[in-house]
Motif scaffolding. Structure first.
Motif, short mmCIF file in Angstrom:
data_model
loop_
_atom_site.label_atom_id
_atom_site.label_comp_id
_atom_site.label_asym_id
_atom_site.label_seq_id
_atom_site.Cartn_x
_atom_site.Cartn_y
_atom_site.Cartn_z
N ASP A 61 0.85 -0.98 0.26
CA ASP A 61 -0.08 0.16 -0.08
C ASP A 61 0.72 1.01 -0.13
N SER A 62 2.07 1.16 -0.25
CA SER A 62 2.88 2.42 -0.42
C SER A 62 2.53 2.88 -1.97
N ARG A 63 2.49 4.17 -2.32
CA ARG A 63 1.82 4.66 -3.39
C ARG A 63 2.69 5.68 -4.24
N ALA A 64 2.44 5.65 -5.71
CA ALA A 64 2.81 6.58 -6.63
C ALA A 64 1.82 7.60 -6.90
N TYR A 65 2.04 8.67 -6.91
CA TYR A 65 1.18 9.63 -7.65
C TYR A 65 1.96 10.64 -8.57
N VAL A 66 0.83 11.22 -9.45
CA VAL A 66 1.47 12.20 -10.52
C VAL A 66 0.67 13.51 -10.23
N TYR A 67 1.40 14.53 -9.96
CA TYR A 67 0.81 15.69 -9.82
C TYR A 67 1.23 16.86 -11.10
N SER A 68 0.28 17.55 -11.33
CA SER A 68 0.53 18.24 -12.60
C SER A 68 -0.76 19.25 -12.68
N ASP A 69 -0.45 20.78 -12.66
CA ASP A 69 -1.44 21.66 -12.96
C ASP A 69 -2.69 21.64 -12.03
N GLY A 70 -2.54 21.46 -10.75
CA GLY A 70 -3.47 21.67 -9.71
C GLY A 70 -3.93 20.11 -9.58
N ARG A 71 -3.81 19.10 -10.14
CA ARG A 71 -4.40 17.89 -10.09
C ARG A 71 -3.48 16.98 -9.76
N LEU A 72 -3.84 16.09 -8.77
CA LEU A 72 -3.22 14.77 -8.29
C LEU A 72 -3.91 13.45 -8.60
N LEU A 73 -3.18 12.66 -9.28
CA LEU A 73 -3.71 11.32 -9.60
C LEU A 73 -2.92 10.06 -9.02
N GLN A 74 -3.86 9.23 -8.40
CA GLN A 74 -2.86 8.08 -7.89
C GLN A 74 -2.75 7.07 -8.95
N LEU A 75 -1.30 6.78 -9.16
CA LEU A 75 -1.11 5.77 -10.12
C LEU A 75 -1.30 4.41 -9.93
N THR A 76 -1.02 4.08 -8.73
CA THR A 76 -1.00 2.60 -8.02
C THR A 76 -2.11 2.38 -7.31
N ARG A 77 -2.52 1.11 -7.26
CA ARG A 77 -3.68 0.57 -6.56
C ARG A 77 -3.30 -0.21 -5.29
N ASP A 78 -3.67 0.25 -4.21
CA ASP A 78 -3.40 -0.68 -2.88
C ASP A 78 -3.56 -2.00 -3.07
N ALA B 75 2.41 4.85 -17.20
CA ALA B 75 1.71 6.04 -17.18
C ALA B 75 2.28 7.00 -17.89
N ASP B 76 1.54 7.74 -18.80
CA ASP B 76 1.96 8.88 -19.56
C ASP B 76 2.07 10.10 -18.71
N LEU B 77 3.12 10.93 -18.63
CA LEU B 77 3.21 12.02 -17.81
C LEU B 77 3.19 13.13 -18.54
N PRO B 78 2.40 14.17 -17.97
CA PRO B 78 2.30 15.63 -18.54
C PRO B 78 3.69 16.17 -18.82
N GLU B 79 3.81 17.23 -19.59
CA GLU B 79 5.25 17.73 -19.89
C GLU B 79 6.09 18.45 -18.75
N LYS B 80 5.09 19.00 -17.69
CA LYS B 80 5.66 19.46 -16.50
C LYS B 80 4.69 18.74 -15.53
N ALA B 81 5.50 17.83 -14.77
CA ALA B 81 4.74 17.03 -13.64
C ALA B 81 5.69 16.77 -12.61
N SER B 82 5.12 16.56 -11.43
CA SER B 82 5.91 15.74 -10.36
C SER B 82 5.32 14.41 -9.86
N LEU B 83 6.13 13.46 -9.82
CA LEU B 83 5.90 12.04 -9.57
C LEU B 83 6.35 11.77 -7.88
N LEU B 84 5.16 11.79 -7.18
CA LEU B 84 5.35 11.33 -5.69
C LEU B 84 5.17 10.05 -5.41
N ILE B 85 6.57 9.56 -4.78
CA ILE B 85 6.30 7.98 -4.26
C ILE B 85 6.55 8.05 -2.74
#
Length: 244
Positions: A121-138, A182-192
């Motif tokens: 249940d550790s996770r990966a998220y992508v943040y871009s342009d005010g939106r946060l999307l969880q990329l992993t499923r617990d 996961a395809d990432l936006p041009e300007k994004a942050s990946l949070l693990i």
């Protein structure tokens, strides 16, 4: 690509059983590994450190230029499986470590694509342009209950078995690894991160910090937020950044 990572034992725990590592390759690709150990004061710490050490070595020795998606999948999943065997065998050799294990998120970013292998249940998220999307499923009891329609997400947050995971590295002779592209936006942050962050912060708090904080202090601020909200677990965050 820029990367920053930090870990903290939190306010209530006496030791830190999280571990992480990250790096880059000559072609600009980046990688990171985050683990959250379990199995007692010594076991969890050993499991997470062994997993991170073995995964880091496998990724650094196995990466090649111009790898295909299938090659990257094989690299990540085989690295997790090899680390699983190492931790499992260590637990079998030492009775005091029986049952130890760890979650794992291993990420490789190449260009604008993130390749993720995880268990637990550790996770990966992508943040871009005010939106946060969880990329992993617990891989957890409450995730299963939510998917089956037995509880809501709000109920999952306070469920008495919310910390019970259904997959972990090192607990059994083999582990089922979930692979995500996961395809990432041009300007994004990946949070693990480990659940010590996500259980003690809201998505709104994560977005506010990721959108406003410079990379040099973003992980420190994420951990500070979790501690301010109770800090009941070890907290680890790694941010791979293309924004700043």
């Amino acid at each position: 690509m820029n990367i920053h990572g930090k870990t903290d034992k939190g306010i209530l725990r006496h030791s830190n059983q999280d571990a992480f590592s990250f790096g880059t390759f000559e072609d600009g690709a980046a990688w990171a590994v985050v683990c959250d150990g379990m199995g007692g004061a010594n076991g969890g710490n050993i499991a997470s450190e062994m997993a991170v050490e073995n995964l880091s070595a496998s990724l650094q020795s196995g990466y090649r230029l111009n790898m295909t998606e299938m090659s990257i999948k094989n690299l990540l999943t085989s690295a997790v499986n090899a680390a699983n065997v190492k931790v499992f065998c260590k637990a079998r050799e030492d009775v005091s470590l029986a049952g130890m294990g760890t979650t794992v998120v291993a990420v490789l970013i190449l260009g604008n694509t993130a390749y993720i292998a995880h268990a637990g249940d550790s996770r990966a998220y992508v943040y871009s342009d005010g939106r946060l999307l969880q990329l992993t499923r617990d891989h957890s009891i409450v995730q299963r209950l939510v998917e089956e329609g037995n509880i809501t997400w709000d109920e999952a947050k306070v469920h008495p078995r919310k910390n019970v995971i259904t997959r972990a590295l090192g607990v059994e002779e083999s582990v089922e690894v979930e692979f995500t592209v996961a395809d990432l936006p041009e300007k994004a942050s990946l949070l693990i991160c480990t659940d010590g962050l996500t259980n003690y912060t809201s998505n709104e708090e994560l977005i506010e910090i990721l959108s406003s904080e410079p990379l040099e202090t973003v992980t420190e601020r994420l951990i500070e937020a979790a501690n301010n909200n109770g800090g009941g677990d070890n907290i680890t965050a790694v941010v791979i950044d293309t924004i700043h």
